[in-house]
Scaffold this motif. Structure first.
Motif, short mmCIF file in Angstrom:
data_model
loop_
_atom_site.label_atom_id
_atom_site.label_comp_id
_atom_site.label_asym_id
_atom_site.label_seq_id
_atom_site.Cartn_x
_atom_site.Cartn_y
_atom_site.Cartn_z
N CYS A 121 0.78 -0.95 -0.07
CA CYS A 121 -0.17 -0.09 -0.04
C CYS A 121 0.91 1.17 -0.07
O CYS A 121 1.88 1.36 0.63
N LYS A 122 0.40 2.40 -0.62
CA LYS A 122 1.00 3.54 -0.55
C LYS A 122 0.44 4.43 0.48
O LYS A 122 -0.76 4.70 0.67
N VAL A 123 1.31 4.64 1.62
CA VAL A 123 1.01 5.87 2.62
C VAL A 123 0.96 7.36 2.02
O VAL A 123 2.18 7.82 1.84
N GLU A 124 -0.17 7.98 2.06
CA GLU A 124 -0.25 9.22 1.43
C GLU A 124 -0.19 10.04 2.74
O GLU A 124 0.10 11.27 2.41
N ARG A 125 -0.50 9.70 3.85
CA ARG A 125 -0.53 10.54 4.95
C ARG A 125 -0.52 9.68 6.21
O ARG A 125 -0.80 8.57 6.16
N GLU A 126 -0.03 10.41 7.37
CA GLU A 126 -0.18 9.61 8.62
C GLU A 126 -0.30 10.71 9.74
O GLU A 126 -0.27 11.92 9.73
#
Length: 104
Positions: A93-98
């Motif tokens: 998965c691509k993490v776009e924000r956290e």
């Protein structure tokens, strides 16, 4: 949202073990140590119980592919299929924000 956030990738490995666990903990520890030495590795979170979940974080898809093809990791994958896993699933998965929370 932090405008300086750089997206990264998460590899989510979910597994159910067989009754054979001999050598598993040692191999898991070795793979975590080895992964931390790989270019592009960011960090790892893991919970190993009846259902195991390990999430490793990487700078790029290329770094993930290099880790997947690492000789020692390939050996661990083969042992896992032969001895330790009744089931596993991998999601990339691509993490776009956290964001997080810490109680004061």
């Amino acid at each position: 949202m932090n405008s300086e956030f750089t997206p990264y990738y998460a590899v989510i490995f979910t597994s159910i073990q067989t009754e054979t666990t001999e050598g598993y903990a040692e191999m898991a520890e070795q793979m975590e140590t080895l992964a931390k030495q790989q270019k592009g590795f960011i960090s790892i979170d893991s919970a190993r119980n009846a259902v195991g979940i390990t999430v490793s974080y990487w700078e790029s898809l290329e770094a993930i592919q290099q880790w997947k093809q690492h000789t020692n990791h390939l050996i661990a994958q083969q042992k896992g299929i032969k001895n330790w896993y009744a089931y596993y699933n991998v999601k990339i998965c691509k993490v776009e924000r956290e964001y997080d929370f810490t109680k004061k």
